[in-house]
Design an enzyme around this catalytic site. Structure first.
Site, mmCIF file in Angstrom:
data_model
loop_
_atom_site.group_PDB
_atom_site.id
_atom_site.type_symbol
_atom_site.label_atom_id
_atom_site.label_comp_id
_atom_site.label_asym_id
_atom_site.label_seq_id
_atom_site.Cartn_x
_atom_site.Cartn_y
_atom_site.Cartn_z
ATOM 1 N N LEU A 71 31.283 22.252 43.770
ATOM 2 C CA LEU A 71 32.072 22.591 42.573
ATOM 3 C C LEU A 71 31.715 23.967 42.019
ATOM 4 O O LEU A 71 32.314 24.399 41.030
ATOM 5 C CB LEU A 71 31.824 21.536 41.470
ATOM 6 C CG LEU A 71 32.698 20.279 41.466
ATOM 7 C CD1 LEU A 71 32.541 19.480 42.747
ATOM 8 C CD2 LEU A 71 32.362 19.403 40.267
ATOM 9 N N TYR A 143 40.191 34.447 42.482
ATOM 10 C CA TYR A 143 40.015 32.990 42.433
ATOM 11 C C TYR A 143 40.919 32.312 43.470
ATOM 12 O O TYR A 143 40.445 31.526 44.292
ATOM 13 C CB TYR A 143 40.362 32.505 41.024
ATOM 14 C CG TYR A 143 40.156 31.034 40.770
ATOM 15 C CD1 TYR A 143 38.878 30.494 40.656
ATOM 16 C CD2 TYR A 143 41.251 30.189 40.606
ATOM 17 C CE1 TYR A 143 38.701 29.139 40.390
ATOM 18 C CE2 TYR A 143 41.076 28.831 40.340
ATOM 19 C CZ TYR A 143 39.798 28.312 40.229
ATOM 20 O OH TYR A 143 39.625 26.968 39.960
HETATM 21 P P1 NAD Z 1 33.004 25.274 34.990
HETATM 22 O O1 NAD Z 1 33.099 26.764 34.870
HETATM 23 O O2 NAD Z 1 32.718 24.483 33.763
HETATM 24 O O3 NAD Z 1 31.919 24.873 36.075
HETATM 25 C C1 NAD Z 1 31.580 25.673 37.177
HETATM 26 C C2 NAD Z 1 30.088 25.557 37.390
HETATM 27 O O4 NAD Z 1 29.719 26.339 38.549
HETATM 28 C C3 NAD Z 1 29.267 26.114 36.222
HETATM 29 O O5 NAD Z 1 28.224 25.228 35.913
HETATM 30 C C4 NAD Z 1 28.738 27.449 36.750
HETATM 31 O O6 NAD Z 1 27.549 27.858 36.109
HETATM 32 C C5 NAD Z 1 28.565 27.124 38.219
HETATM 33 N N1 NAD Z 1 28.585 28.312 39.073
HETATM 34 C C6 NAD Z 1 29.461 29.348 39.055
HETATM 35 N N2 NAD Z 1 29.159 30.244 40.005
HETATM 36 C C7 NAD Z 1 28.052 29.770 40.649
HETATM 37 C C8 NAD Z 1 27.244 30.255 41.714
HETATM 38 N N3 NAD Z 1 27.511 31.423 42.306
HETATM 39 N N4 NAD Z 1 26.196 29.506 42.105
HETATM 40 C C9 NAD Z 1 25.889 28.334 41.504
HETATM 41 N N5 NAD Z 1 26.610 27.823 40.477
HETATM 42 C C10 NAD Z 1 27.694 28.535 40.061
HETATM 43 O O7 NAD Z 1 34.383 24.801 35.654
HETATM 44 P P2 NAD Z 1 34.928 23.335 35.964
HETATM 45 O O8 NAD Z 1 36.197 23.159 35.255
HETATM 46 O O9 NAD Z 1 33.852 22.331 35.805
HETATM 47 O O10 NAD Z 1 35.291 23.494 37.517
HETATM 48 C C11 NAD Z 1 34.462 22.953 38.526
HETATM 49 C C12 NAD Z 1 35.124 23.189 39.883
HETATM 50 O O11 NAD Z 1 36.407 22.552 39.915
HETATM 51 C C13 NAD Z 1 35.366 24.665 40.198
HETATM 52 O O12 NAD Z 1 35.106 24.892 41.563
HETATM 53 C C14 NAD Z 1 36.829 24.857 39.910
HETATM 54 O O13 NAD Z 1 37.395 25.877 40.679
HETATM 55 C C15 NAD Z 1 37.404 23.487 40.263
HETATM 56 N N6 NAD Z 1 38.647 23.242 39.514
HETATM 57 C C16 NAD Z 1 38.614 22.879 38.192
HETATM 58 C C17 NAD Z 1 39.807 22.689 37.511
HETATM 59 C C18 NAD Z 1 39.852 22.243 36.073
HETATM 60 O O14 NAD Z 1 40.954 22.135 35.520
HETATM 61 N N7 NAD Z 1 38.768 21.947 35.407
HETATM 62 C C19 NAD Z 1 41.023 22.911 38.174
HETATM 63 C C20 NAD Z 1 41.010 23.304 39.497
HETATM 64 C C21 NAD Z 1 39.804 23.456 40.173
#
Ligand code: NAD
Ligand code: UDP
Length: 310
Positions: A71, A143
């Site tokens: 994630l 992205y």
């Molecule tokens: P978020 O930004 O709250 O969580 C992302 C997490 O990844 C954070 O804790 C951040 O610190 C960590 N992170 C970022 N870059 C990193 C790196 N290089 N190394 C280690 N950790 C890293 O976002 P979220 O909404 O929880 O999304 C989680 C995943 O789900 C993401 O991959 C996102 O693309 C995917 N996603 C989420 C949604 C949504 O609506 N929430 C929609 C589509 C996809």
């Protein structure tokens, strides 16, 4: 053997860690804390089956695990555009490092992909077979293309190295544990309404999104990991579609502090419509989002009220 959750201190990751820990799994939460917060998971440190590893997925790492949920990646436009080259590295090199690990230790690995794969979709609703309409050189490309390349890598490791993959495409998900400065629309509108500030509607608000409550998403994510009928990609989201103006009005109905809706300019390449076709997810695991928008807002608003007031 433990389960690794990269991005485990973020919004979705922290919910996933909590669910896994409470069902007795050993969980390693790996995060670089770019958008995630230690406080999202600090309550889990009381459990002996939970640990946090501060690490960046761009750099290789070794752990003995049998499941990986990948994630790690900033998900809000303001955060993933803050350092776009780093965003690409996180998606692409993060995928290579996680897939290499899965190959070495024989773990099943799930990729949190996204509806952004479809860009500004010309097919509506979006089935998994739709190949999308993505601008490869725009502000969102770091992205969108990063996530598309990660999907490519997942399927190449699957075909070349028989890595046991799962790919899910997540549509807009919201709920408690989002940071107040996350920048995505649900948290922005709720925070603005609680503070009595104007709600910033980008464009005329006629663009649509389909909002999924976090608990439904975590059910779907874990369900796809545990089934072995399909490696995906599988759409996960709530197919009830709303204009962004309808969302603003729904928030104002629930948080009445005198805020008004003000129109601001629409960001470049902002998708005009988005709604998942979830037929495949339904078929694979009998999954259906249960929490509709009005109930989801009722569960989310008190969380933001608490953190803003404290
Ligand atoms: P978020 O930004 O709250 O969580 C992302 C997490 O990844 C954070 O804790 C951040 O610190 C960590 N992170 C970022 N870059 C990193 C790196 N290089 N190394 C280690 N950790 C890293 O976002 P979220 O909404 O929880 O999304 C989680 C995943 O789900 C993401 O991959 C996102 O693309 C995917 N996603 C989420 C949604 C949504 O609506 N929430 C929609 C589509 C996809
Ligand atoms: N949006 C808005 N006001 C805000 C934040 C976002 O009108 O304060 C709009 C944004 O332009 C987009 C939609 O809400 O049309 C969803 O934006 P978000 O950043 O939550 O997710 P994404 O665009 O990645 O789906």
């Amino acid at each position: 053997m433990p389960t690794l959750v990269t991005g485990g201190a973020g919004f979705l990751g922290s919910h996933l860690c909590e669910r896994l820990v409470k069902q007795g799994e050993e969980v390693i939460c790996l995060d670089n804390f770019f958008t995630g917060r230690r406080s999202n998971v600090s309550h889990l440190l009381d459990y002996r089956n939970f640990e946090i590893l501060r690490h960046d997925v761009v750099d290789p790492f070794k752990v003995e695990v049998n499941r990986i949920y990948n994630l790690a990646c900033p998900a809000s436009p303001i955060h993933y555009q803050y350092n776009p080259i780093k965003t690409v590295k996180t998606s692409v090199m993060g995928a290579i490092n996680c897939l290499g690990l899965a190959k070495r230790v024989g773990a099943t690995i799930l990729q949190a992909s996204t509806s952004e794969i479809y860009g500004d979709p010309e097919v509506h609703p979006q089935p998994e077979s739709y190949r999308g309409n993505v601008n490869p050189i725009g502000l969102r490309s770091c992205y969108d293309e990063g996530k598309r390349c990660a999907e490519t890598l997942f399927f190449d490791y699957y075909r070349e190295n028989q890595v046991d993959i799962r790919v899910i495409r997540i549509f807009n998900t919201y709920g408690p544990q989002m940071t107040p400065d996350d920048g995505r629309v649900v948290s922005n509108f709720i925070v603005q309404a609680i503070k009595g500030e104007n709600l910033t509607l980008y464009g005329d608000g006629s663009q649509t999104r389909s909002f999924c409550y976090v608990d439904d998403m975590i059910d779907g994510m874990m369900g796809i990991m545990e089934q072995d009928e399909s490696v995906g990609p599988v759409n996960l989201g709530n197919p009830n579609e709303f204009t962004i103006r309808q969302l603003a009005e729904a928030v104002l109905q629930k948080v009445d502090t005198g805020s008004k809706i003000v129109e601001e300019s629409l960001p470049a390449d902002d998708p005009t419509q988005r709604k998942p076709d979830i037929g495949l997810a339904r078929k694979l695991m009998d999954w259906e989002p249960k929490v509709q928008l009005t109930e989801g807002l009722d569960r989310t608003i008190p969380y933001f009220r608490d953190i803003i007031q404290s």
